[in-house]
Design a protein around this motif. Structure first.
Motif, PDB file in Angstrom:
ATOM      1  N   LYS A  82      29.937  44.048  47.006  1.00  0.00           N
ATOM      2  CA  LYS A  82      28.822  44.359  46.097  1.00  0.00           C
ATOM      3  C   LYS A  82      29.352  44.570  44.675  1.00  0.00           C
ATOM      4  O   LYS A  82      28.746  44.124  43.702  1.00  0.00           O
ATOM      5  CB  LYS A  82      28.080  45.608  46.601  1.00  0.00           C
ATOM      6  CG  LYS A  82      26.784  45.871  45.862  1.00  0.00           C
ATOM      7  CD  LYS A  82      26.011  47.020  46.465  1.00  0.00           C
ATOM      8  CE  LYS A  82      24.702  47.225  45.720  1.00  0.00           C
ATOM      9  NZ  LYS A  82      23.961  48.402  46.201  1.00  0.00           N
ATOM     10  N   HIS A  83      30.519  45.239  44.579  1.00  0.00           N
ATOM     11  CA  HIS A  83      31.147  45.439  43.264  1.00  0.00           C
ATOM     12  C   HIS A  83      31.466  44.086  42.615  1.00  0.00           C
ATOM     13  O   HIS A  83      31.242  43.894  41.417  1.00  0.00           O
ATOM     14  CB  HIS A  83      32.407  46.284  43.423  1.00  0.00           C
ATOM     15  CG  HIS A  83      33.279  46.322  42.205  1.00  0.00           C
ATOM     16  ND1 HIS A  83      32.840  46.833  40.988  1.00  0.00           N
ATOM     17  CD2 HIS A  83      34.562  45.911  41.997  1.00  0.00           C
ATOM     18  CE1 HIS A  83      33.830  46.738  40.098  1.00  0.00           C
ATOM     19  NE2 HIS A  83      34.872  46.171  40.674  1.00  0.00           N
ATOM     20  N   HIS A  84      31.988  43.149  43.397  1.00  0.00           N
ATOM     21  CA  HIS A  84      32.297  41.825  42.836  1.00  0.00           C
ATOM     22  C   HIS A  84      31.024  41.074  42.453  1.00  0.00           C
ATOM     23  O   HIS A  84      30.997  40.349  41.468  1.00  0.00           O
ATOM     24  CB  HIS A  84      33.102  40.986  43.839  1.00  0.00           C
ATOM     25  CG  HIS A  84      34.576  41.257  43.771  1.00  0.00           C
ATOM     26  ND1 HIS A  84      35.409  40.672  42.842  1.00  0.00           N
ATOM     27  CD2 HIS A  84      35.364  42.071  44.501  1.00  0.00           C
ATOM     28  CE1 HIS A  84      36.642  41.101  43.005  1.00  0.00           C
ATOM     29  NE2 HIS A  84      36.655  41.948  44.012  1.00  0.00           N
ATOM     30  N   TRP A 141      46.339  44.786  38.453  1.00  0.00           N
ATOM     31  CA  TRP A 141      46.133  43.546  37.672  1.00  0.00           C
ATOM     32  C   TRP A 141      44.712  43.083  37.945  1.00  0.00           C
ATOM     33  O   TRP A 141      44.459  42.035  38.531  1.00  0.00           O
ATOM     34  CB  TRP A 141      47.186  42.509  38.068  1.00  0.00           C
ATOM     35  CG  TRP A 141      48.551  43.101  37.948  1.00  0.00           C
ATOM     36  CD1 TRP A 141      49.408  43.404  38.969  1.00  0.00           C
ATOM     37  CD2 TRP A 141      49.196  43.544  36.748  1.00  0.00           C
ATOM     38  NE1 TRP A 141      50.550  43.993  38.471  1.00  0.00           N
ATOM     39  CE2 TRP A 141      50.450  44.092  37.109  1.00  0.00           C
ATOM     40  CE3 TRP A 141      48.851  43.533  35.386  1.00  0.00           C
ATOM     41  CZ2 TRP A 141      51.331  44.628  36.174  1.00  0.00           C
ATOM     42  CZ3 TRP A 141      49.733  44.067  34.465  1.00  0.00           C
ATOM     43  CH2 TRP A 141      50.953  44.597  34.857  1.00  0.00           C
ATOM     44  N   HIS A 142      43.793  43.937  37.530  1.00  0.00           N
ATOM     45  CA  HIS A 142      42.416  43.865  37.995  1.00  0.00           C
ATOM     46  C   HIS A 142      41.607  42.812  37.247  1.00  0.00           C
ATOM     47  O   HIS A 142      40.658  42.254  37.792  1.00  0.00           O
ATOM     48  CB  HIS A 142      41.793  45.256  37.835  1.00  0.00           C
ATOM     49  CG  HIS A 142      40.621  45.501  38.726  1.00  0.00           C
ATOM     50  ND1 HIS A 142      40.683  45.359  40.096  1.00  0.00           N
ATOM     51  CD2 HIS A 142      39.347  45.869  38.458  1.00  0.00           C
ATOM     52  CE1 HIS A 142      39.488  45.630  40.615  1.00  0.00           C
ATOM     53  NE2 HIS A 142      38.658  45.940  39.639  1.00  0.00           N
ATOM     54  N   ASN A 143      41.985  42.531  36.002  1.00  0.00           N
ATOM     55  CA  ASN A 143      41.323  41.436  35.274  1.00  0.00           C
ATOM     56  C   ASN A 143      41.689  40.101  35.935  1.00  0.00           C
ATOM     57  O   ASN A 143      40.830  39.233  36.122  1.00  0.00           O
ATOM     58  CB  ASN A 143      41.755  41.475  33.795  1.00  0.00           C
ATOM     59  CG  ASN A 143      41.254  40.265  33.012  1.00  0.00           C
ATOM     60  OD1 ASN A 143      42.056  39.437  32.557  1.00  0.00           O
ATOM     61  ND2 ASN A 143      39.950  40.147  32.862  1.00  0.00           N
ATOM     62  N   CYS A 171      40.907  50.813  35.660  1.00  0.00           N
ATOM     63  CA  CYS A 171      41.070  49.355  35.470  1.00  0.00           C
ATOM     64  C   CYS A 171      39.789  48.658  35.008  1.00  0.00           C
ATOM     65  O   CYS A 171      39.766  47.425  34.896  1.00  0.00           O
ATOM     66  CB  CYS A 171      41.607  48.697  36.732  1.00  0.00           C
ATOM     67  SG  CYS A 171      43.297  49.168  37.074  1.00  0.00           S
ATOM     68  N   HIS A 172      38.724  49.421  34.748  1.00  0.00           N
ATOM     69  CA  HIS A 172      37.570  48.818  34.071  1.00  0.00           C
ATOM     70  C   HIS A 172      37.417  49.420  32.670  1.00  0.00           C
ATOM     71  O   HIS A 172      36.409  49.199  32.006  1.00  0.00           O
ATOM     72  CB  HIS A 172      36.288  49.005  34.886  1.00  0.00           C
ATOM     73  CG  HIS A 172      36.151  47.979  35.988  1.00  0.00           C
ATOM     74  ND1 HIS A 172      35.349  46.872  35.883  1.00  0.00           N
ATOM     75  CD2 HIS A 172      36.760  47.889  37.193  1.00  0.00           C
ATOM     76  CE1 HIS A 172      35.452  46.144  36.991  1.00  0.00           C
ATOM     77  NE2 HIS A 172      36.300  46.742  37.801  1.00  0.00           N
ATOM     78  N   ILE A 173      38.442  50.223  32.260  1.00  0.00           N
ATOM     79  CA  ILE A 173      38.376  50.844  30.926  1.00  0.00           C
ATOM     80  C   ILE A 173      39.631  50.534  30.098  1.00  0.00           C
ATOM     81  O   ILE A 173      39.527  50.013  28.988  1.00  0.00           O
ATOM     82  CB  ILE A 173      38.221  52.384  31.035  1.00  0.00           C
ATOM     83  CG1 ILE A 173      36.992  52.758  31.867  1.00  0.00           C
ATOM     84  CG2 ILE A 173      38.114  53.002  29.638  1.00  0.00           C
ATOM     85  CD1 ILE A 173      36.845  54.257  32.113  1.00  0.00           C
ATOM     86  N   HIS A 189      42.380  39.816  39.035  1.00  0.00           N
ATOM     87  CA  HIS A 189      41.678  39.803  40.320  1.00  0.00           C
ATOM     88  C   HIS A 189      40.200  39.447  40.166  1.00  0.00           C
ATOM     89  O   HIS A 189      39.662  38.675  40.960  1.00  0.00           O
ATOM     90  CB  HIS A 189      41.822  41.161  41.013  1.00  0.00           C
ATOM     91  CG  HIS A 189      41.018  41.252  42.271  1.00  0.00           C
ATOM     92  ND1 HIS A 189      41.167  40.359  43.307  1.00  0.00           N
ATOM     93  CD2 HIS A 189      40.026  42.096  42.649  1.00  0.00           C
ATOM     94  CE1 HIS A 189      40.306  40.661  44.270  1.00  0.00           C
ATOM     95  NE2 HIS A 189      39.595  41.701  43.895  1.00  0.00           N
ATOM     96  N   HIS A 190      39.540  39.985  39.151  1.00  0.00           N
ATOM     97  CA  HIS A 190      38.124  39.654  38.971  1.00  0.00           C
ATOM     98  C   HIS A 190      37.936  38.195  38.558  1.00  0.00           C
ATOM     99  O   HIS A 190      36.890  37.601  38.818  1.00  0.00           O
ATOM    100  CB  HIS A 190      37.463  40.588  37.958  1.00  0.00           C
ATOM    101  CG  HIS A 190      36.922  41.833  38.601  1.00  0.00           C
ATOM    102  ND1 HIS A 190      35.773  41.833  39.365  1.00  0.00           N
ATOM    103  CD2 HIS A 190      37.389  43.100  38.633  1.00  0.00           C
ATOM    104  CE1 HIS A 190      35.551  43.052  39.834  1.00  0.00           C
ATOM    105  NE2 HIS A 190      36.527  43.846  39.398  1.00  0.00           N
ATOM    106  N   THR A 191      38.949  37.615  37.906  1.00  0.00           N
ATOM    107  CA  THR A 191      38.855  36.206  37.520  1.00  0.00           C
ATOM    108  C   THR A 191      39.056  35.300  38.734  1.00  0.00           C
ATOM    109  O   THR A 191      38.356  34.310  38.906  1.00  0.00           O
ATOM    110  CB  THR A 191      39.914  35.871  36.446  1.00  0.00           C
ATOM    111  OG1 THR A 191      39.900  36.890  35.456  1.00  0.00           O
ATOM    112  CG2 THR A 191      39.622  34.531  35.788  1.00  0.00           C
TER     113      THR A 191
HETATM  114 ZN   LIG Z   1      36.649  45.914  39.719  1.00  0.00          ZN
END
Ligand SMILES: [Zn+2]
Ligand SMILES: [Zn+2]
Length: 284
Positions: free
Chosen positions: A101-103, A231-233, A202-204, A235-237
């Motif tokens: 859901k977060h993704h 390395w969350h950016n 990691c979102h800030i 990961h979201h990419t």
């Molecule tokens: Zn995230």
């Protein structure tokens, strides 16, 4: 911003996730500093339990179960989900469903834990206490249906608390009461907060290698502490990528273990986008 005071009154979770680990950590520090009650064995139990259970979440819950970044045998799947369960972050299917859901809604109003939407504390752990049983069930139904076809995953999901207790029991067997304190409560305090930092910090704070529509960041320190999940950016990419660290200096212990196991054919079908694909999405 959602208020923390709309918690849906789940004091048991609050005791387990916040009160016990925090009080345990303060007690362990007090005993160590003022009474000299600490041994090398306690610290070794802490370190081993920290590393293996955090890897259970990052490699097992996250990269294997949620994102299908690699495939493996039922034996390794069992071990990874057991270790992940020991971090007490929730039964596998619930964890995976909320993560999907977060993704799906990253940093949008429907995101369960976005600091952009709810502020730091809410995204760190406040959101956990803002869930109702009905919402959890709905989220599992909407985002987690695919997990119910795997009998091992369903079994690990249903037996979640057994593995939490086993993790604590092993610490007691290995080191007595202080082993339980360091390997159990102090370790839980750190694994919980470090994983929560992936959702909040990691979102800030951090840098961005890729252009995404969310606020995800790459954070070096969370990268180290959370076994590469900082390395969350990245990961979201590329959510399916098995290696979140995409440069040699982006330390990613989960990726090293996946590579190691792949070398011995204990995991296979490891997915990683090509350098060309990475370049297409890189920040210009
Ligand atoms: Zn995230
Ligand atoms: Zn993810």
């Amino acid at each position: 911003m959602k208020s923390l005071f709309t918690w849906s009154h789940i004091p048991v979770y609050f005791l387990l996730l916040i009160v016990f680990p925090t009080v345990g950590t303060l007690l362990a520090l007090y005993l160590a500093i003022f009474e000299g009650v600490i041994s090398w064995l306690d610290l070794i139990i802490f370190a081993v339990m920290y590393v293996v259970t955090e890897l259970g979440v990052t490699m097992g819950y996250h990269r294997m179960l949620v994102h299908r970044s690699f495939q493996t045998s039922n034996v390794i799947k069992f071990i990874l989900l057991m270790l992940g369960s020991m971090t007490m972050q929730g039964p596998a299917i619930t964890w995976a469903s909320f993560h999907l859901k977060h993704h799906r809604f990253t940093d949008k109003p429907e995101d369960p834990h976005s600091p952009t939407m709810g502020g730091f504390i809410y995204s760190h752990f406040g959101w956990i206490f803002d869930r109702t049983e009905e919402e959890m069930e709905l989220t599992r139904q909407k985002f987690g249906q695919q997990f119910y076809s795997d009998r091992l995953v369903v079994f690990m999901h249903k037996s979640f608390f057994l593995w939490v207790l086993l993790g604590l029991g092993l610490c007691y067997l290995a080191g007595g009461w202080t082993g339980l304190l360091w390997g159990g409560l102090v370790r839980l305090f750190f694994t919980l907060h470090v994983t929560w930092c992936v959702n909040s910090v990691c979102h800030i704070w951090g840098s961005r290698m890729f252009d995404t529509e969310d606020d995800s960041k790459n954070n070096f320190w969370i990268g180290i502490l959370a076994m590469g999940e900082g390395w969350h950016n990245n990961h979201h990419t590329f959510p399916r990528a098995a290696f979140h660290g995409m440069r040699w200096w982006q330390i990613d212990f989960s990726a090293y273990l996946i590579r190691f196991l792949a070398f011995f054919h204990l995991v296979w079908g490891v997915y990683q986008p090509s350098e060309k694909t990475l370049a297409e999405k890189a920040v210009k």
